[in-house]
Design an enzyme around this catalytic site. Structure first.
Site, short mmCIF file in Angstrom:
data_model
loop_
_atom_site.label_atom_id
_atom_site.label_comp_id
_atom_site.label_asym_id
_atom_site.label_seq_id
_atom_site.Cartn_x
_atom_site.Cartn_y
_atom_site.Cartn_z
N GLY A 29 3.71 -44.06 -19.91
CA GLY A 29 3.04 -44.26 -18.63
C GLY A 29 1.74 -43.50 -18.57
O GLY A 29 1.43 -42.72 -19.45
N GLY A 31 -1.34 -41.84 -15.59
CA GLY A 31 -1.71 -41.53 -14.22
C GLY A 31 -3.16 -41.10 -14.17
O GLY A 31 -3.89 -41.19 -15.16
N GLY A 54 -3.69 -38.09 -16.75
CA GLY A 54 -3.18 -38.04 -18.12
C GLY A 54 -2.24 -39.17 -18.45
O GLY A 54 -2.07 -40.12 -17.68
N ALA A 97 1.53 -40.20 -20.98
CA ALA A 97 2.73 -39.70 -21.65
C ALA A 97 3.12 -40.67 -22.74
O ALA A 97 3.03 -41.89 -22.57
CB ALA A 97 3.88 -39.53 -20.66
N LYS A 106 3.09 -35.07 -23.30
CA LYS A 106 2.31 -35.27 -22.09
C LYS A 106 0.87 -34.85 -22.36
O LYS A 106 0.61 -33.73 -22.78
CB LYS A 106 2.91 -34.46 -20.94
CG LYS A 106 4.31 -34.87 -20.57
CD LYS A 106 4.82 -34.12 -19.36
CE LYS A 106 5.15 -32.68 -19.68
NZ LYS A 106 5.72 -31.97 -18.52
N ASP A 121 10.38 -28.39 -7.37
CA ASP A 121 10.12 -29.84 -7.34
C ASP A 121 11.36 -30.61 -7.81
O ASP A 121 11.26 -31.52 -8.64
CB ASP A 121 8.91 -30.18 -8.21
CG ASP A 121 8.33 -31.56 -7.87
OD1 ASP A 121 8.59 -32.05 -6.75
OD2 ASP A 121 7.64 -32.14 -8.72
#
Length: 581
Positions: free
Chosen positions: A39, A41, A44, A46, A60, A158
């Site tokens: 994926g 974003g 960055g 992954a 990552k 988180d």
């Protein structure tokens, strides 16, 4: 940031997704090959990658132009470096590409995906059994107990389903510590507004955070696991949380026990002081069985370990002797090839010298002809005869050694074809190494479980299980050394296998070419032991022979390490042979 779940919130990309050549090159320099993109974003990407030993990892990639984000990544790395626990994602490595302004963090790959994905799949099938929820609850609480411990004082900050991963063996790994912080002992609260909206605690709105805030977040995760219908409807889920915060009671399905419902209510207490700690949760009587199940090697991991031992032992029995014979033949072929090459070069040189002498004699006879008449003709005749003899000698040497070359060529081809037969042995050892690496994460449980072992024996569990527990105690004392040893074997075997393929393929071409005179210098140096590095040899063929010698040494070391590893595991293999899942 630094969470790959944020990247994977977008749909995972297929293999056609373009990745810049610079990224591919940088990862290859570090020993990683991209399998697929997981994926991307705003800050960055992954990737699922494999290292040189074929082990999968998640990398990552973070944009290091943003100093705030980069600080978060570095913070995550510093936290993860010091964490080694069965139910926490393992940090592996990190590196930076300053020129491209990217920071990379390498993490353990959890093949089961994240809990969010599992919840979506389960929603289509029905509901989670309470035992499954209790097992996950205990596993996460054990992870929180570990990080909340006074000497660590780490807050996750988180906790949500996207940050809770499932391994291939089905147990939990808590991950993504990018928002984590080390709480100062003098400060009971840590300022933060981080965390997912549906999971953060009321005090976060006041910029305060404690270890009890992690408990609150976990409470909503457990609630969602019990109430998939509510969780899957975002508006309904938000309404339920708002109602709870206003003092209205939570709605639960009758499928779940009062004990579990009451625990979730306690965890979701509006006041942090009223919430139980992870340690207090684990002390709940109704969680005793779940705690006993999960404060030890996971059953699926134990089964995989036992199966790996059996497979390794079977392939060792079937293939080790063949591997040893192949390595021996490799060494003999290397010796023979060097000897044939030496003789052929010497023969060619001798023929050339004799031929040259005959030619010189004939020329001298021709020069003297006007002065010596008949005598000069005799000299010329002798010179021609010597030249012919030299040519015959050189030809005979070439023909004789060409025949030997053919035989050696066949040997080389046979080795090349048969070398793949040993691949299952190396593969089984690598599989065992991967399991041992995971087992290391549970060493705290086993080292603290002597009381549990005695209890297990006293309550009448089979001697076999008790014996297996004791075996684990012995294994943990040696697992680091054994894992390191198997890793060395894997690396050496991979290098040797690559060398076998490369050297032999090139050699089959080289042995069909004509030997050159300069090889005689290399032959002399190699026989005198002056050349150990293949890169220092000028001749293409002798360079290959030198590489074959180096590879033979590596293969001999691999054989030795494999044998020693099996000896180390002998007692555990015996247990595996009688193990019942």
């Amino acid at each position: 940031m630094a969470q790959y779940h944020r990247l994977s919130d977008a749909s995972a990309s297929d293999h056609s997704t373009s990745v810049s050549p610079g990224v591919i090159k940088k990862l290859k320099e570090q020993g990683y090959t991209i399998e697929k993109e997981l994926g991307r974003g705003a800050s960055g990407m992954a990737f699922l990658v494999k290292d040189t030993e074929g082990d999968p990892y998640v990398i990552k990639q973070m944009n290091s132009r943003d100093e705030e984000e980069l600080d978060a990544v570095r913070k995550e790395v510093e936290i993860l470096k010091n964490l080694s626990f069965g139910y926490i994602v393992t940090y592996v490595n990190s590196f930076e590409d300053k020129e491209a302004e990217f920071f990379y963090i390498v993490m353990e790959y959890c093949a089961g995906g994240d809990l969010n994905e599992r919840m979506k799949a389960q929603k289509e099938r029905g509901f989670f059994e309470e035992q499954q929820i209790l097992d996950w609850c205990v596993q996460i609480c054990l992870a929180l107990q570990y990080i909340h411990e006074e000497r660590r004082n780490i807050l996750h900050r988180d906790i949500k389903p996207q940050n809770i991963y499932l391994t291939e063996d089905g147990y939990i790994n808590l991950g993504d510590f990018g928002y984590s912080t080390v709480q100062k002992r003098a400060d009971p609260y840590t300022s933060s507004v981080r965390g997912a909206e549906l999971y953060h605690s009321p005090e976060v709105s006041d910029n305060q955070y404690t270890s009890k805030s992690d408990i609150y977040s976990l409470g909503w995760v457990l609630y969602d696991l019990c109430m998939l219908e509510v969780w899957s409807d975002f508006k309904r889920r938000r309404f339920q949380q708002a109602s709870h915060d206003m003092g209205y009671p939570l709605q639960f399905s009758n499928l779940y026990s009062q004990d579990l419902q009451e625990l979730i209510k306690e965890m979701l207490g509006c006041c942090p002081m009223t919430r139980p700690s992870a340690e207090e949760i684990l002390a709940k009587p109704f969680l005793r069985d779940a705690l006993e199940r999960n404060r030890r090697f996971p059953k699926a991991l134990e089964q995989r370990f036992m199966m790996s031992l059996k497979i390794f032992d079977k392939t060792y029995t079937e293939r080790y002797d063949h591997f040893e014979a192949l390595v021996t033949e490799w060494g003999k072929t290397t010796d023979s090839l060097e000897e044939v090459h030496r003789k052929c070069t010497v023969g060619a040189l001798s023929g050339s010298v004799i031929g040259a002498a005959g030619g010189i004699t004939a020329v001298v006879g021709a020069i003297l002809a006007p002065f010596t008449f008949g005598a000069s003709l005799i000299v010329t005749g002798v010179g021609i005869g010597v030249g012919v003899a030299g040519g015959v000698a050189g030809a005979a040497s070439s023909i004789t050694n060409a025949v030997k070359q053919k035989s050696l060529r066949e040997n080389i081809q046979r080795i090349q074809q048969n070398f793949t037969d040993v691949a299952p042995l190396i593969k089984s050892l690598n599989a065992l190494r991967r399991v041992l690496r995971v087992i290391q994460k549970f060493r705290d449980f086993v080292c603290d479980s002597s009381d549990n072992v005695q209890m297990s024996c006293n309550v009448g569990r089979s001697r076999l299980v008790c014996g297996t527990e004791l075996m684990h105690l012995g294994l943990l004392a040696n697992v680091g050394r054994i894992a390191a040893q198997t890793a060395r074997v894997g690396r050496a075997a991979a290098a040797a296998t690559a060398a076998v393929t490369g050297v032999l393929s090139g050699l089959l071409v080289i042995v069909d070419t004509v030997f050159i005179v300069k090889d005689s210098i290399d032959i002399h140096q190699m026989r005198q032991g002056q050349v150990d590095d293949p890169k220092k040899v000028k001749s293409s063929l002798l360079k290959s022979i030198a590489e074959m010698r180096k590879t033979h040494t590596d293969l001999c070391n691999v054989l030795k390490e494999i044998k020693e590893t099996r000896e180390e595991l002998k007692e555990y293999i015996k247990e595996a042979m009688v193990y019942r899942a």
